[in-house]
Design a protein around this motif. Structure first.
Motif, PDB file in Angstrom:
ATOM      1  N   SER A  42       0.834  -1.192   0.000  1.00  0.00           N
ATOM      2  CA  SER A  42       0.000   0.000   0.000  1.00  0.00           C
ATOM      3  C   SER A  42       0.872   1.246   0.000  1.00  0.00           C
ATOM      4  O   SER A  42       2.085   1.183   0.188  1.00  0.00           O
ATOM      5  CB  SER A  42      -0.908   0.009   1.229  1.00  0.00           C
ATOM      6  N   GLN A  43       0.251   2.372  -0.206  1.00  0.00           N
ATOM      7  CA  GLN A  43       0.982   3.635  -0.227  1.00  0.00           C
ATOM      8  C   GLN A  43       1.617   3.929   1.127  1.00  0.00           C
ATOM      9  O   GLN A  43       2.719   4.492   1.194  1.00  0.00           O
ATOM     10  CB  GLN A  43       0.045   4.773  -0.631  1.00  0.00           C
ATOM     11  N   VAL A  44       0.950   3.559   2.182  1.00  0.00           N
ATOM     12  CA  VAL A  44       1.482   3.782   3.534  1.00  0.00           C
ATOM     13  C   VAL A  44       2.771   2.984   3.717  1.00  0.00           C
ATOM     14  O   VAL A  44       3.752   3.491   4.288  1.00  0.00           O
ATOM     15  CB  VAL A  44       0.435   3.403   4.600  1.00  0.00           C
ATOM     16  N   GLN A  45       2.812   1.782   3.226  1.00  0.00           N
ATOM     17  CA  GLN A  45       4.017   0.964   3.349  1.00  0.00           C
ATOM     18  C   GLN A  45       5.171   1.551   2.529  1.00  0.00           C
ATOM     19  O   GLN A  45       6.321   1.519   2.965  1.00  0.00           O
ATOM     20  CB  GLN A  45       3.727  -0.470   2.908  1.00  0.00           C
ATOM     21  N   TYR A  46       4.870   2.090   1.353  1.00  0.00           N
ATOM     22  CA  TYR A  46       5.908   2.723   0.543  1.00  0.00           C
ATOM     23  C   TYR A  46       6.477   3.953   1.251  1.00  0.00           C
ATOM     24  O   TYR A  46       7.691   4.188   1.246  1.00  0.00           O
ATOM     25  CB  TYR A  46       5.365   3.125  -0.835  1.00  0.00           C
ATOM     26  N   VAL A  47       5.605   4.741   1.849  1.00  0.00           N
ATOM     27  CA  VAL A  47       6.061   5.931   2.577  1.00  0.00           C
ATOM     28  C   VAL A  47       6.907   5.509   3.772  1.00  0.00           C
ATOM     29  O   VAL A  47       7.966   6.088   4.026  1.00  0.00           O
ATOM     30  CB  VAL A  47       4.866   6.798   3.013  1.00  0.00           C
TER      31      VAL A  47
END
Length: 50
Positions: free
Chosen positions: A2-7
């Motif tokens: 997810s985007q949160v994991q990438y951030v």
């Protein structure tokens, strides 16, 4: 992923980079302090001799 994991991964990579950079700077600073102390000791010895 997810985007949160990438951030979170991006922040982690930057954090590790900053830690490595700080360790390198600390090592260089310790060496510089050691060399400066050695030079000061040599200068004191020369002043006492001359």
């Amino acid at each position: 992923m997810s985007q949160v994991q990438y951030v979170a991964l991006a922040y982690g990579v930057v954090f590790v980079f900053v830690l490595v950079w700080a360790a390198i700077i600390a090592t260089k600073l310790a060496r510089l302090e050691r060399e400066t102390a050695e030079l000061a000791e040599l200068a004191r010895g020369r002043r006492d001799d001359g």
